[in-house]
Each structure stands twice: as structure tokens, then as C-alpha cells.
Scaffold this motif. Sequence first.
Motif, PDB file in Angstrom:
ATOM      1  N   THR A 219       0.584  -1.005  -0.107  1.00  0.00           N
ATOM      2  CA  THR A 219       0.329  -0.237   0.030  1.00  0.00           C
ATOM      3  C   THR A 219       0.519   1.256  -0.495  1.00  0.00           C
ATOM      4  OG1 THR A 219      -1.644   1.396   1.293  1.00  0.00           O
ATOM      5  CG2 THR A 219      -0.118   0.230   2.575  1.00  0.00           C
ATOM      6  N   THR A 220       0.549   2.006  -0.540  1.00  0.00           N
ATOM      7  CA  THR A 220       0.832   3.473  -0.956  1.00  0.00           C
ATOM      8  C   THR A 220       0.496   4.492  -0.095  1.00  0.00           C
ATOM      9  OG1 THR A 220      -0.511   4.545  -2.332  1.00  0.00           O
ATOM     10  CG2 THR A 220       1.986   3.685  -2.797  1.00  0.00           C
ATOM     11  N   ALA A 221      -1.439   3.722   1.418  1.00  0.00           N
ATOM     12  CA  ALA A 221      -1.641   4.920   1.902  1.00  0.00           C
ATOM     13  C   ALA A 221      -1.416   3.901   3.466  1.00  0.00           C
ATOM     14  CB  ALA A 221      -2.974   4.568   1.611  1.00  0.00           C
ATOM     15  N   ASP A 222      -2.350   4.498   4.416  1.00  0.00           N
ATOM     16  CA  ASP A 222      -2.091   4.297   5.831  1.00  0.00           C
ATOM     17  C   ASP A 222      -2.087   2.572   5.484  1.00  0.00           C
ATOM     18  OD1 ASP A 222      -1.582   5.135   8.573  1.00  0.00           O
ATOM     19  OD2 ASP A 222      -3.647   3.848   8.492  1.00  0.00           O
ATOM     20  N   PHE A 223      -0.774   2.337   6.587  1.00  0.00           N
ATOM     21  CA  PHE A 223      -0.515   0.906   7.017  1.00  0.00           C
ATOM     22  C   PHE A 223      -0.292   0.475   9.089  1.00  0.00           C
ATOM     23  CE2 PHE A 223       2.206  -2.457   8.699  1.00  0.00           C
ATOM     24  CZ  PHE A 223       1.440  -3.479   8.277  1.00  0.00           C
ATOM     25  N   ARG A 224      -1.175   0.334   8.834  1.00  0.00           N
ATOM     26  CA  ARG A 224      -0.837  -0.202  10.337  1.00  0.00           C
ATOM     27  C   ARG A 224      -0.943  -2.025  10.701  1.00  0.00           C
ATOM     28  NH1 ARG A 224      -4.923   4.473  13.691  1.00  0.00           N
ATOM     29  NH2 ARG A 224      -4.938   6.218  11.907  1.00  0.00           N
ATOM     30  N   SER A 225      -0.095  -2.255  11.436  1.00  0.00           N
ATOM     31  CA  SER A 225      -0.259  -3.704  11.865  1.00  0.00           C
ATOM     32  C   SER A 225      -0.360  -4.389  13.420  1.00  0.00           C
ATOM     33  CB  SER A 225       1.586  -4.070  11.746  1.00  0.00           C
ATOM     34  OG  SER A 225       2.080  -3.780  12.355  1.00  0.00           O
ATOM     35  N   ARG A 226      -0.726  -4.838  14.145  1.00  0.00           N
ATOM     36  CA  ARG A 226      -1.109  -5.134  15.613  1.00  0.00           C
ATOM     37  C   ARG A 226      -1.162  -6.924  15.758  1.00  0.00           C
ATOM     38  NH1 ARG A 226      -4.898  -1.606  14.497  1.00  0.00           N
ATOM     39  NH2 ARG A 226      -5.132  -0.032  15.665  1.00  0.00           N
ATOM     40  N   PHE A 227      -0.540  -7.347  17.274  1.00  0.00           N
ATOM     41  CA  PHE A 227      -0.246  -8.514  17.515  1.00  0.00           C
ATOM     42  C   PHE A 227      -1.027  -8.694  18.223  1.00  0.00           C
ATOM     43  CE2 PHE A 227       3.428  -7.813  14.782  1.00  0.00           C
ATOM     44  CZ  PHE A 227       3.081  -8.819  14.060  1.00  0.00           C
ATOM     45  N   PHE A 228      -1.857  -9.366  18.197  1.00  0.00           N
ATOM     46  CA  PHE A 228      -2.660 -10.177  19.538  1.00  0.00           C
ATOM     47  C   PHE A 228      -2.402 -11.451  19.922  1.00  0.00           C
ATOM     48  CE2 PHE A 228      -4.999  -7.839  15.899  1.00  0.00           C
ATOM     49  CZ  PHE A 228      -6.079  -7.159  17.072  1.00  0.00           C
ATOM     50  N   PRO A 229      -2.770 -12.222  21.388  1.00  0.00           N
ATOM     51  CA  PRO A 229      -2.505 -13.302  21.917  1.00  0.00           C
ATOM     52  C   PRO A 229      -3.075 -13.818  21.231  1.00  0.00           C
ATOM     53  CG  PRO A 229      -3.011 -11.336  23.187  1.00  0.00           C
ATOM     54  CD  PRO A 229      -3.060 -11.100  22.288  1.00  0.00           C
ATOM     55  N   GLY A 230      -2.448 -14.891  20.716  1.00  0.00           N
ATOM     56  CA  GLY A 230      -3.012 -16.588  19.912  1.00  0.00           C
ATOM     57  C   GLY A 230      -1.813 -17.318  19.678  1.00  0.00           C
ATOM     58  N   ASP A 231      -2.971 -18.007  18.755  1.00  0.00           N
ATOM     59  CA  ASP A 231      -2.761 -19.108  17.821  1.00  0.00           C
ATOM     60  C   ASP A 231      -3.116 -18.821  16.506  1.00  0.00           C
ATOM     61  OD1 ASP A 231      -4.835 -20.681  17.464  1.00  0.00           O
ATOM     62  OD2 ASP A 231      -4.203 -21.845  18.656  1.00  0.00           O
TER      63      ASP A 231
END
Length: 256
Positions: A219-231
Motif C-alpha cells: 500500500t502507498t496509503a496508511d499502514f497499521r499492524s497489530r499483534f494479538f495473543p493466541g495462535d
Amino acid sequence: MSVPPVYRRWVTCPEPRPQASLRLFCFHFAGGDASIFRLWTTQLPPSIEVCPIELPGRATRRAEPALTHFPTLIDTLARRILPFLGQLPFAFFGHSFGGNLAFELTRWLRRQGAPLPVRLFLSATPAIQSRAQPYARVSHLADAAFLEQISTRFGIPLDVISREEVRDMVLPAMRADVLVAESYHYTPEPPLDVPLSSFGATQDPEVGPREVEVWRHQTTADFRSRFFPGDHFFLTPQRPRLQQAVLEDLASTQFP
């Protein structure tokens, strides 16, 4: 919106919201079905109408032949979803291989000059473009060996998916979707001008942190990443936190 019944077999809407300002189309993981997102339809705010996608060969469409070729599935799905894209802003959410479907569907829409999602949410989605070998081939295996490979790759307890009632319910759809995955060949294209959110899990044996982050290059636009507990299947146990992340990222997204 009035569309022929064949279209609504693909695009379900368990909780119609005529006053909604955005539609969220949700794509299930391999072997899954639209019911995975049943609670999303009532738990998200009234301003969001949730439309889970139901592929043939499972659940309410169990009697229909499944599609097992990726290009055919994308082309068919795109033409079924197009009538729903003209009236409201919309976003795509896909989990696991459902994320690959959402991503490639977005690229299909761009090639056709069709409306694009205001945001793309990819959850536990393997970044095929970063892999030397996209998917290990397991579709040819006998049932027992096939289920063992699925268990190992995705962290599903083998004793759970091997139970007769579970196996009989999910195995046909799982085999069909694995064939789809194995026929998926990533072709480079310019990055999308669509904001993208990539979600991962801290103990996912299939999609590691690098594959979560590498989506920023699409993407050339906004990028966001997140990590959650679990598999790999954090979609259900982390549903409240996942929904909150979706709402936060939509709030930051500019759309009419």
C-alpha cells in the motif's frame, strides 16, 4: 438494495442496517463459512452493516459444487459482489486465506476501474509474495495424512478435526479451499492506494511477524499492524479486541 437471489447466496447480510454508513465484507478462512462472523453482525455499531461472504460447497451452500481454482473463484466472487459496491463506502476483512481473497479481489477491482474498499483488513494472512514456496502441496494426500498436515500447519488439535462429526462437516470444504490456495500464484502489481491493516498472533505457527509486517509494501496509503495473543485462529478468542482495532482503524480512515 434489490439484487437477484444468486448474488445473496454469496453475499450474506444476517443483520440488515438500512441506515449504515459503511459495509464490512468479511471473508472466512479455508474450510470455514460465513457463520464465523455471525456475532460481528450484531456486535459492531449500527453504522456498520456486516456482510459475510459464503463460498459454495459449505454450510448453507453445501449442496453446491465448490470452486477449486483460484482465478475462477476470484473472477466469480468479484462479479457477485460488484452489485453491492456502488451505494455505500465499504471495507474488506479477511482471515487467513480469506485475507488473500480480499487482497486479490481488491486488485481485481482496481484493474476493472471499480470502486475500492476504504480500508483492507488482513488477519493472519500469509504474505505469499514474500515466500519462496507459496503453499506446500497437501491436497493429494489421503484424509488422515491431509488432516495431520492441516493440524501441524495451523495448530489445530488433531484429535479435534479427526472427530467423525467435525471431519465430515469441514473436510470437503477444507479440501476445496486447499486446492484454491495451491492454485494461487502471486503476480506483482503496483501497491494499492488503499489503507491497509495487518493483524497477527504471537503464537501463530503459519504466519510469523515478518509476514504480518511485509504487507506494508502493498500500500502507498496508511499502514497499521497489530499483534494479538493466541495462535492462527485468534479470530474467535480475541474477537472484542479485534473488533476494537477495526473500529479504531476505520475511524482514522477518510471516506465519504
